[in-house]
Design an enzyme around this catalytic site. Structure first.
Site, mmCIF file in Angstrom:
data_model
loop_
_atom_site.group_PDB
_atom_site.id
_atom_site.type_symbol
_atom_site.label_atom_id
_atom_site.label_comp_id
_atom_site.label_asym_id
_atom_site.label_seq_id
_atom_site.Cartn_x
_atom_site.Cartn_y
_atom_site.Cartn_z
ATOM 1 N N GLU A 174 0.789 -1.235 0.000
ATOM 2 C CA GLU A 174 0.000 0.000 0.000
ATOM 3 C C GLU A 174 0.824 1.288 0.000
ATOM 4 O O GLU A 174 0.818 2.043 0.990
ATOM 5 C CB GLU A 174 -0.943 0.002 1.214
ATOM 6 C CG GLU A 174 -1.946 -1.123 1.209
ATOM 7 C CD GLU A 174 -3.008 -0.969 2.305
ATOM 8 O OE1 GLU A 174 -2.831 -0.121 3.192
ATOM 9 O OE2 GLU A 174 -4.015 -1.680 2.247
ATOM 10 N N GLU A 362 -5.541 -8.426 1.120
ATOM 11 C CA GLU A 362 -6.063 -8.102 2.449
ATOM 12 C C GLU A 362 -7.547 -7.778 2.356
ATOM 13 O O GLU A 362 -7.969 -7.049 1.454
ATOM 14 C CB GLU A 362 -5.394 -6.860 3.067
ATOM 15 C CG GLU A 362 -3.980 -7.051 3.506
ATOM 16 C CD GLU A 362 -3.398 -5.808 4.188
ATOM 17 O OE1 GLU A 362 -4.177 -4.952 4.663
ATOM 18 O OE2 GLU A 362 -2.164 -5.711 4.226
HETATM 19 C C1 GAL Z 1 -3.959 -2.048 5.740
HETATM 20 C C2 GAL Z 1 -2.559 -2.396 6.168
HETATM 21 C C3 GAL Z 1 -2.478 -3.378 7.289
HETATM 22 C C4 GAL Z 1 -3.587 -3.255 8.312
HETATM 23 C C5 GAL Z 1 -4.935 -3.050 7.663
HETATM 24 C C6 GAL Z 1 -6.069 -2.759 8.624
HETATM 25 O O1 GAL Z 1 -3.989 -0.756 5.245
HETATM 26 O O2 GAL Z 1 -1.823 -2.910 5.092
HETATM 27 O O3 GAL Z 1 -1.196 -3.312 7.849
HETATM 28 O O4 GAL Z 1 -3.278 -2.359 9.281
HETATM 29 O O5 GAL Z 1 -4.894 -2.008 6.746
HETATM 30 O O6 GAL Z 1 -6.102 -1.435 8.972
#
Ligand code: GAL
Length: 453
Positions: A174, A362
């Site tokens: 990201e 994710e």
């Molecule tokens: C994403 C990030 C993760 C985690 C997730 C939830 O932006 O890659 O490390 O924190 O969000 O907030």
């Protein structure tokens, strides 16, 4: 808390080639912040800075994955999880960011990788999930163009050390978030602010993204190489011309800025004219160098944003209208629960003909868990995962280019500036005793995955 909906899907509905896994990041889980020669990262420093983190918390110990990795990997295996995405802590491997290599750091990741493989879990490695060496930040960090050399060196070390066993790589996690929150808003490490920091940081991240890909391609035969992007459906708050135009601009900034140069499309300056200010940082061959033919693109989706025109916001004249002000269902992060966003993002990224494969690297949610002895009930999370997964399935059934899904995240962990308060895990962690307990969502996910066998 709502009633649990009937389970309606299982992994076999997605076909046998679909990849399933869980994602984590080094700083959020490892602890061992100064163990065995590890150097200091920008997050070690940022968490020491008063008022930056909820309750003044830090990840010095966190889940102590550094010492408990075997327990966690065995737990994964017991839950039928066979792909594990984790990141490498740059300062554990290279304490000064460049030069000296810490054998103990390499040894730790060798043990994690080997233990995954012994347990038939495929390691998916992210090179950079936000924990830049502080010593490099002292020289400007991502704002200094030398980051391309520093990052290339780190990539070479990792590719040479682990490439014989790791065949799935992601270059950056990201870039919009670590440059936006870290170098524009100042709410994440290193806490820098303003366009003068954000613009060079963004361009240098774009250069590192492709350079990292090229190095991996050269040094790791047979590697599947990707990189990951945050993305959210952007909707105009009101159906008027100005909000609609604002939504297109915000979409260019949040969803297109980092992918399009990699695809050879340059920066989306027409929709987001502010990006013309990148020009002074762009050297003659840069836009050629930004290109890389990734094997897959990781997209990470949690919510959607509604945006409106606002004269009060300098430069971009846009404002995100918080979910809590919109009377919608939200998570503990104040993010709207909006499952069609993940479908729309798969569709949007799927429209780039240059992208070979999309993987959700994710997706997940922070909600309050209810603890009664050994039973940890988290119906909201379970419903969230099921409803987002049914949107992923819709995309798959329509023939969109989607090939895998990783839950964020395996265990509860340190959620950056929010500290330990928002829990995202399938597995609960008691941060006093470090005891792991599978939540109801984790039991469901494990059952969901078991249908493939
Ligand atoms: C994403 C990030 C993760 C985690 C997730 C939830 O932006 O890659 O490390 O924190 O969000 O907030």
């Amino acid at each position: 808390m709502k009633e649990q909906k009937e389970p309606f899907l299982n992994a076999s509905d997605f076909g046998k080639d679909f990849t399933w896994g869980v994602s984590t990041a080094a700083y959020q889980i490892e602890g061992g912040h100064d163990a065995d020669g590890k150097g200091r990262s920008i997050w070690d420093k940022f968490t020491d800075t008063p008022k930056m983190i909820h309750n003044g918390e830090n990840a010095n110990v966190s889940c102590d994955f550094y010492h408990k990795y075997k327990e966690d990997i065995l737990l994964m295996k017991s839950m039928n999880i066979d792909n594990y995405r984790f990141s490498l802590s740059w300062t554990r491997i290279s304490p000064y960011g460049i030069g000296t290599i810490n054998a103990a750091g390499l040894d730790f990741y060798n043990k994690v990788i080997d233990f995954c493989l012994e347990n038939e879990i495929t390691p998916w490695v992210t090179l950079y999930h936000w924990d830049l060496p502080q010593i490099l930040e002292n020289k400007g960090g991502w704002t200094n163009r030398q980051i391309v050399t520093w990052f290339s060196e780190f990539t070479k070390v990792c590719a040479n050390a682990f490439g014989d066993r790791v065949k799935h790589w992601m270059v950056l996690n990201e870039p919009m978030v670590f440059t936006g929150a870290g170098y524009f808003l100042g709410v994440h490490a290193p806490g820098k602010k303003g366009l003068k920091n954000f613009l060079p940081a963004a361009h240098h991240a774009v250069l590192c993204q492709s350079e990292g890909g090229r190095i991996l391609r050269k040094l790791v035969p047979g590697a599947q190489i990707g990189t990951t992007f945050s993305c959210s459906q952007i909707t105009p708050y009101r159906q008027n011309k100005r909000d609609k135009k604002t939504a297109i601009m915000v979409d260019a900034l949040l969803n297109r800025l980092f992918i399009e140069p990699a695809l050879g499309l340059g920066y989306p300056t027409i929709e987001a004219p502010i990006l013309k200010k990148l020009q002074p940082y762009i050297q003659p061959t840069d836009m050629e160098d930004c290109k890389f033919d990734f094997d897959f693109i990781g997209i990470q989706n949690y919510t959607r944003e509604k945006v409106k025109y606002s004269l009060l916001v300098p430069y971009i004249r846009a404002k995100i209208v918080k979910a809590s002000k919109r009377n919608v269902e939200t998570t503990l992060m104040d993010w709207e629960v909006y499952p069609p966003s993940i479908y729309n993002m798969i569709k949007k990224f799927g429209e780039y003909p240059q992208i070979k494969k999309i993987i959700i690297t994710e997706n997940g949610a922070a909600f309050k868990d209810t603890i009664e002895g050994e039973i940890i009930t988290d119906t909201d999370r379970l419903n969230f995962l099921q409803s987002y997964l049914s949107e992923v399935l819709r995309a798959k059934q329509e023939g969109l280019n989607i090939h895998g899904y990783f839950v964020w995240t395996f265990t509860d962990n340190f959620e950056w500036a929010e500290g330990y308060h928002p829990r995202f895990g399938l597995v609960h962690i008691d941060f006093k005793t470090l005891k792991r307990t599978i939540k109801e969502s984790g039991k469901w996910f494990s059952k969901f995955l078991s249908y493939r066998k």
